[in-house]
Design an enzyme around this catalytic site. Structure first.
Site, PDB file in Angstrom:
ATOM      1  CB  CYS A   1     152.745  17.911 -42.667  1.00 14.55           C
ATOM      2  SG  CYS A   1     154.513  18.653 -44.017  1.00 14.55           S
ATOM      3  CD  GLU A   2     154.240  24.939 -45.136  1.00 12.56           C
ATOM      4  OE1 GLU A   2     155.341  25.067 -45.749  1.00 12.56           O
ATOM      5  OE2 GLU A   2     154.297  25.707 -44.048  1.00 12.56           O
ATOM      6  CG  HIS A   3     155.338  19.802 -47.469  1.00 14.02           C
ATOM      7  ND1 HIS A   3     156.943  19.556 -46.941  1.00 14.02           N
ATOM      8  CD2 HIS A   3     155.495  20.769 -48.058  1.00 14.02           C
ATOM      9  CE1 HIS A   3     157.324  21.039 -46.469  1.00 14.02           C
ATOM     10  NE2 HIS A   3     157.331  21.716 -47.236  1.00 14.02           N
ATOM     11  CG  HIS A   4     152.404  14.740 -47.424  1.00 18.21           C
ATOM     12  ND1 HIS A   4     153.554  15.016 -46.870  1.00 18.21           N
ATOM     13  CD2 HIS A   4     152.400  14.506 -48.741  1.00 18.21           C
ATOM     14  CE1 HIS A   4     154.556  14.685 -48.506  1.00 18.21           C
ATOM     15  NE2 HIS A   4     153.698  14.395 -49.213  1.00 18.21           N
TER      16      HIS A   4
ATOM     17  CD  GLN B   1     160.095  19.419 -36.027  1.00 22.09           C
ATOM     18  OE1 GLN B   1     159.123  18.484 -35.980  1.00 22.09           O
ATOM     19  NE2 GLN B   1     161.164  18.863 -34.638  1.00 22.09           N
TER      20      GLN B   1
ATOM     21  CG  HIS C   1     157.155  15.042 -38.702  1.00 17.98           C
ATOM     22  ND1 HIS C   1     156.710  16.324 -39.458  1.00 17.98           N
ATOM     23  CD2 HIS C   1     157.816  15.672 -38.139  1.00 17.98           C
ATOM     24  CE1 HIS C   1     157.582  17.343 -38.709  1.00 17.98           C
ATOM     25  NE2 HIS C   1     158.151  16.536 -37.889  1.00 17.98           N
TER      26      HIS C   1
ATOM     27  CB  CYS D   1     154.367  13.599 -43.772  1.00 23.71           C
ATOM     28  SG  CYS D   1     155.598  14.529 -43.048  1.00 23.71           S
TER      29      CYS D   1
END
Length: 191
Positions: free
Chosen positions: A80-83, A121, A149, A151
């Site tokens: 995941c590019e956020h976490h 995703q 996920h 995250c």
């Protein structure tokens, strides 16, 4: 986009992360962790070093088949590019050929190439569909991804049994509800 940090720079960054979380990177168990973590991250993100054209490598074959081709349950692992936490799941990919079929393993390789990049995703699903469409010039392409996920499971709301489902329907799969329904039934996801 490529990972431009050399191994030693990435290792140094992981060393700083260890210090930042309160660890001693010089203790025995962590001495080689920065280098191992850097190597792992480079592997997990090796999709940046690949292109669809290199992966397909000419594996398009003439065919009179104009019926749906499905490759389902393709396992995928992404970050995941956020976490920077993993999401793990499976992709179901279908296309309707128009004179050419794609080598079977190439579908899974396309999924892997895009999954091995920092992702969300929703974008991953679209990137796979558009790549298969571009390569095959199919009458339609459908992609469904279902994933869990970390995250959402390991932090935040900590929901252990949640699954995210995304879909992209192009061409005949978008235009014809019957074609879309057939695909969803064949992959066992029809409601």
């Amino acid at each position: 986009m490529t990972l431009s940090l050399p191994q030693n720079s990435l290792s140094q960054s992981y060393r700083e992360i260890l210090i930042g979380v309160g660890e001693d990177p010089d203790r025995e168990g962590l001495l080689d962790t920065p280098a191992r973590a850097a190597k792992a991250m480079q592997y997990l993100c090796h999709g940046y070093e690949q292109s669809v054209d290199e992966i397909v490598n000419g594996a398009l074959f003439a065919s009179d088949n104009d019926e749906m081709v499905i490759v389902d349950d393709i396992e995928l692992y992404s970050l995941c590019e956020h976490h920077l936490l993993p999401f793990i799941g499976k992709a179901h990919v279908a296309y309707i050929p128009t004179g050419k079929v794609l080598g079977l393993s190439k579908i899974a390789r396309i999924v892997d190439m895009f999954a091995r990049r920092l992702q969300i995703q929703e974008n991953l699903t679209r990137e796979i569909a558009e790549a298969v469409q571009r390569v095959t010039q199919a009458a339609g392409v459908a992609v469904v991804i279902e994933a869990q996920h970390m995250c959402m499971m390991m932090r935040g709301v900590e929901k252990q049994n949640s699954t995210m489902n995304t879909s992209v329907m192009l061409g005949a799969f978008r235009e014809s509800s019957n074609t879309r329904q057939e695909f969803l039934q064949l992959i066992g996801r029809s409601k």
